[in-house]
Design a protein around this motif. Sequence first.
Motif, PDB file in Angstrom:
ATOM      1  N   ALA A 164       0.766  -1.207   0.125  1.00 43.56           N
ATOM      2  CA  ALA A 164      -0.098   0.065  -0.027  1.00 43.56           C
ATOM      3  C   ALA A 164       0.826   1.313   0.053  1.00 43.56           C
ATOM      4  O   ALA A 164       0.561   2.089  -0.808  1.00 43.56           O
ATOM      5  CB  ALA A 164      -0.795   0.030   1.250  1.00 43.56           C
ATOM      6  N   LEU A 165       1.881   1.372   0.720  1.00 44.43           N
ATOM      7  CA  LEU A 165       2.924   2.495   0.661  1.00 44.43           C
ATOM      8  C   LEU A 165       3.496   2.677  -0.665  1.00 44.43           C
ATOM      9  O   LEU A 165       3.822   3.622  -1.078  1.00 44.43           O
ATOM     10  CB  LEU A 165       4.084   2.117   1.864  1.00 44.43           C
ATOM     11  N   GLU A 166       4.026   1.317  -1.362  1.00 43.33           N
ATOM     12  CA  GLU A 166       4.385   1.661  -2.433  1.00 43.33           C
ATOM     13  C   GLU A 166       3.678   2.313  -3.609  1.00 43.33           C
ATOM     14  O   GLU A 166       4.077   3.099  -4.248  1.00 43.33           O
ATOM     15  CB  GLU A 166       5.095   0.318  -3.204  1.00 43.33           C
ATOM     16  N   LYS A 167       2.475   1.769  -3.889  1.00 46.12           N
ATOM     17  CA  LYS A 167       1.321   2.264  -4.367  1.00 46.12           C
ATOM     18  C   LYS A 167       0.879   3.705  -4.238  1.00 46.12           C
ATOM     19  O   LYS A 167       0.956   4.687  -5.131  1.00 46.12           O
ATOM     20  CB  LYS A 167       0.008   1.626  -4.313  1.00 46.12           C
ATOM     21  N   GLN A 168       0.955   4.173  -3.008  1.00 48.52           N
ATOM     22  CA  GLN A 168       0.831   5.627  -2.428  1.00 48.52           C
ATOM     23  C   GLN A 168       2.013   6.443  -2.877  1.00 48.52           C
ATOM     24  O   GLN A 168       1.974   7.638  -3.384  1.00 48.52           O
ATOM     25  CB  GLN A 168       0.766   5.761  -0.955  1.00 48.52           C
ATOM     26  N   LEU A 169       3.405   5.938  -2.932  1.00 46.68           N
ATOM     27  CA  LEU A 169       4.467   6.833  -3.419  1.00 46.68           C
ATOM     28  C   LEU A 169       4.495   6.690  -4.788  1.00 46.68           C
ATOM     29  O   LEU A 169       4.792   7.964  -5.156  1.00 46.68           O
ATOM     30  CB  LEU A 169       5.752   5.696  -2.861  1.00 46.68           C
ATOM     31  N   LEU A 170       4.145   5.734  -5.706  1.00 45.04           N
ATOM     32  CA  LEU A 170       3.835   5.745  -7.012  1.00 45.04           C
ATOM     33  C   LEU A 170       2.953   6.930  -7.211  1.00 45.04           C
ATOM     34  O   LEU A 170       3.120   7.722  -8.367  1.00 45.04           O
ATOM     35  CB  LEU A 170       3.515   4.420  -7.769  1.00 45.04           C
ATOM     36  N   GLN A 171       1.887   6.815  -6.765  1.00 44.93           N
ATOM     37  CA  GLN A 171       0.780   8.095  -7.014  1.00 44.93           C
ATOM     38  C   GLN A 171       1.327   9.438  -6.746  1.00 44.93           C
ATOM     39  O   GLN A 171       1.188  10.374  -7.367  1.00 44.93           O
ATOM     40  CB  GLN A 171      -0.433   7.685  -6.161  1.00 44.93           C
ATOM     41  N   ALA A 172       1.964   9.494  -5.527  1.00 46.26           N
ATOM     42  CA  ALA A 172       2.637  10.685  -5.365  1.00 46.26           C
ATOM     43  C   ALA A 172       3.650  11.263  -6.257  1.00 46.26           C
ATOM     44  O   ALA A 172       3.590  12.457  -6.633  1.00 46.26           O
ATOM     45  CB  ALA A 172       3.234  10.725  -3.819  1.00 46.26           C
ATOM     46  N   LEU A 173       4.354  10.315  -6.878  1.00 46.42           N
ATOM     47  CA  LEU A 173       5.333  10.807  -7.945  1.00 46.42           C
ATOM     48  C   LEU A 173       4.739  11.062  -9.082  1.00 46.42           C
ATOM     49  O   LEU A 173       5.232  12.284  -9.802  1.00 46.42           O
ATOM     50  CB  LEU A 173       6.564   9.582  -8.007  1.00 46.42           C
ATOM     51  N   ALA A 174       3.771  10.405  -9.590  1.00 48.96           N
ATOM     52  CA  ALA A 174       2.965  10.859 -10.755  1.00 48.96           C
ATOM     53  C   ALA A 174       2.385  12.157 -10.754  1.00 48.96           C
ATOM     54  O   ALA A 174       2.519  12.774 -11.587  1.00 48.96           O
ATOM     55  CB  ALA A 174       1.961   9.687 -11.131  1.00 48.96           C
ATOM     56  N   THR A 175       1.731  12.493  -9.251  1.00 45.11           N
ATOM     57  CA  THR A 175       1.081  13.858  -9.332  1.00 45.11           C
ATOM     58  C   THR A 175       2.027  14.671  -9.278  1.00 45.11           C
ATOM     59  O   THR A 175       2.017  15.776  -9.860  1.00 45.11           O
ATOM     60  CB  THR A 175       0.510  13.568  -7.955  1.00 45.11           C
ATOM     61  N   SER A 176       3.236  14.459  -8.463  1.00 41.97           N
ATOM     62  CA  SER A 176       4.433  15.721  -8.519  1.00 41.97           C
ATOM     63  C   SER A 176       4.886  15.822  -9.948  1.00 41.97           C
ATOM     64  O   SER A 176       5.176  17.179 -10.372  1.00 41.97           O
ATOM     65  CB  SER A 176       5.419  15.338  -7.608  1.00 41.97           C
ATOM     66  N   ARG A 177       4.888  14.796 -10.897  1.00 37.52           N
ATOM     67  CA  ARG A 177       5.309  15.161 -12.301  1.00 37.52           C
ATOM     68  C   ARG A 177       4.352  15.770 -13.147  1.00 37.52           C
ATOM     69  O   ARG A 177       4.678  16.785 -13.905  1.00 37.52           O
ATOM     70  CB  ARG A 177       5.627  13.764 -12.804  1.00 37.52           C
ATOM     71  N   LEU A 178       3.129  15.636 -12.824  1.00 36.01           N
ATOM     72  CA  LEU A 178       2.005  16.425 -13.625  1.00 36.01           C
ATOM     73  C   LEU A 178       1.903  17.996 -12.947  1.00 36.01           C
ATOM     74  O   LEU A 178       2.032  18.890 -13.846  1.00 36.01           O
ATOM     75  CB  LEU A 178       0.674  15.759 -13.198  1.00 36.01           C
ATOM     76  N   ASP A 179       2.227  18.237 -11.784  1.00 35.59           N
ATOM     77  CA  ASP A 179       2.331  19.425 -11.061  1.00 35.59           C
ATOM     78  C   ASP A 179       3.577  20.151 -11.847  1.00 35.59           C
ATOM     79  O   ASP A 179       3.326  21.496 -11.961  1.00 35.59           O
ATOM     80  CB  ASP A 179       2.261  19.510  -9.851  1.00 35.59           C
ATOM     81  N   SER A 180       4.752  19.597 -11.913  1.00 36.60           N
ATOM     82  CA  SER A 180       5.829  20.311 -12.216  1.00 36.60           C
ATOM     83  C   SER A 180       5.666  20.553 -14.002  1.00 36.60           C
ATOM     84  O   SER A 180       6.312  21.648 -14.181  1.00 36.60           O
ATOM     85  CB  SER A 180       7.166  19.421 -12.259  1.00 36.60           C
ATOM     86  N   GLN A 181       4.822  19.955 -14.638  1.00 37.19           N
ATOM     87  CA  GLN A 181       4.802  20.148 -15.954  1.00 37.19           C
ATOM     88  C   GLN A 181       3.548  21.392 -16.333  1.00 37.19           C
ATOM     89  O   GLN A 181       3.704  21.681 -17.318  1.00 37.19           O
ATOM     90  CB  GLN A 181       4.122  19.080 -16.667  1.00 37.19           C
ATOM     91  N   LEU A 182       2.843  21.700 -15.184  1.00 39.90           N
ATOM     92  CA  LEU A 182       2.004  22.621 -15.138  1.00 39.90           C
ATOM     93  C   LEU A 182       2.290  24.113 -15.285  1.00 39.90           C
ATOM     94  O   LEU A 182       3.564  24.309 -14.705  1.00 39.90           O
ATOM     95  CB  LEU A 182       0.767  22.602 -14.244  1.00 39.90           C
ATOM     96  N   PRO A 183       2.143  25.059 -16.161  1.00 40.89           N
ATOM     97  CA  PRO A 183       2.772  26.409 -16.274  1.00 40.89           C
ATOM     98  C   PRO A 183       2.512  27.205 -14.913  1.00 40.89           C
ATOM     99  O   PRO A 183       1.585  27.269 -14.180  1.00 40.89           O
ATOM    100  CB  PRO A 183       1.921  27.083 -17.401  1.00 40.89           C
TER     101      PRO A 183
END
Length: 276
Positions: free
Chosen positions: A257-276
């Motif tokens: 469950a923690l690994e899944k949460q970490l992957l979701q957090a990484l994916a979210t952070s990448r999307l946030d960094s791509q936003l202007p």
Amino acid sequence: MCIHGRLPCGSTPCRVALGSHLKLTYATSTMLALATGSIAVVCLPSSVLCSHLNLPGFGPIALLGSESGQLTWQSQGLPSDTLSAQNALAILHTVQTPLVIDPSYQAVEWLKANLKASGQTIDVLPQHDAHFNNSLELAVRFGKVLVVSEVDRVHPILYPLLRSDVEKLGGRLVVPVGDKLVDHNPSFKLYLVTRNASPALTPDVTALLTVTNFSITPSGLESQLLSVALQHEQPELESRKAQLLHKEAGLTLQLAALEKQLLQALATSRLDSQLP
């Protein structure tokens, strides 16, 4: 990283290796599901075959399943041996109707527990039941999960369902059930189970089924006898073992469950960094 743990994901070698893994997984889960433990141990991926094909670490369980999933299955009553886990994967991933050969009915109890845990409505009845035809018709019409027991031979009324003879009639999906055309609900699922180690199956019927054999194996019997002997001679050790296994299962599920949460957090952070 890819399944080899060395190549970058998306690279050509990674895609080729993944394709080879999937082909071998399909072959082993489809062709060896009927094999008993002694045959499956010899046939299922050997180190010689995997090294020859440049597929280190290949395994159907590792590719299609997860450790947390196996622990969940064991808590639902599935035996803990490797063959049972491979059979469980074949049952849950097949597109054909499964036929479960299970003299002890342990796997059948696991199947019912697993289906109930997923929130599905289950009907269980023997094939020789006097109301079998009516129950089958209702299950098809209302999208129930039907587990048919005592299937020593497949009843002809099931053939259209095994072949998926679904046709469109006036905007409705219908399938032949006996002498009727019954509305087919896409949620309908069919599982066949038997205690008979050698059910009478013709070649044309066998081709329509995914047959899994849960007959007891020498290694599985050895493990069960060891557990019984240990419980009789030193019950405190057996109790301690059960506590440790339960704790390990909980920690493994927590880690997944923690690994899944970490992957979701990484994916979210990448999307946030791509936003202007």
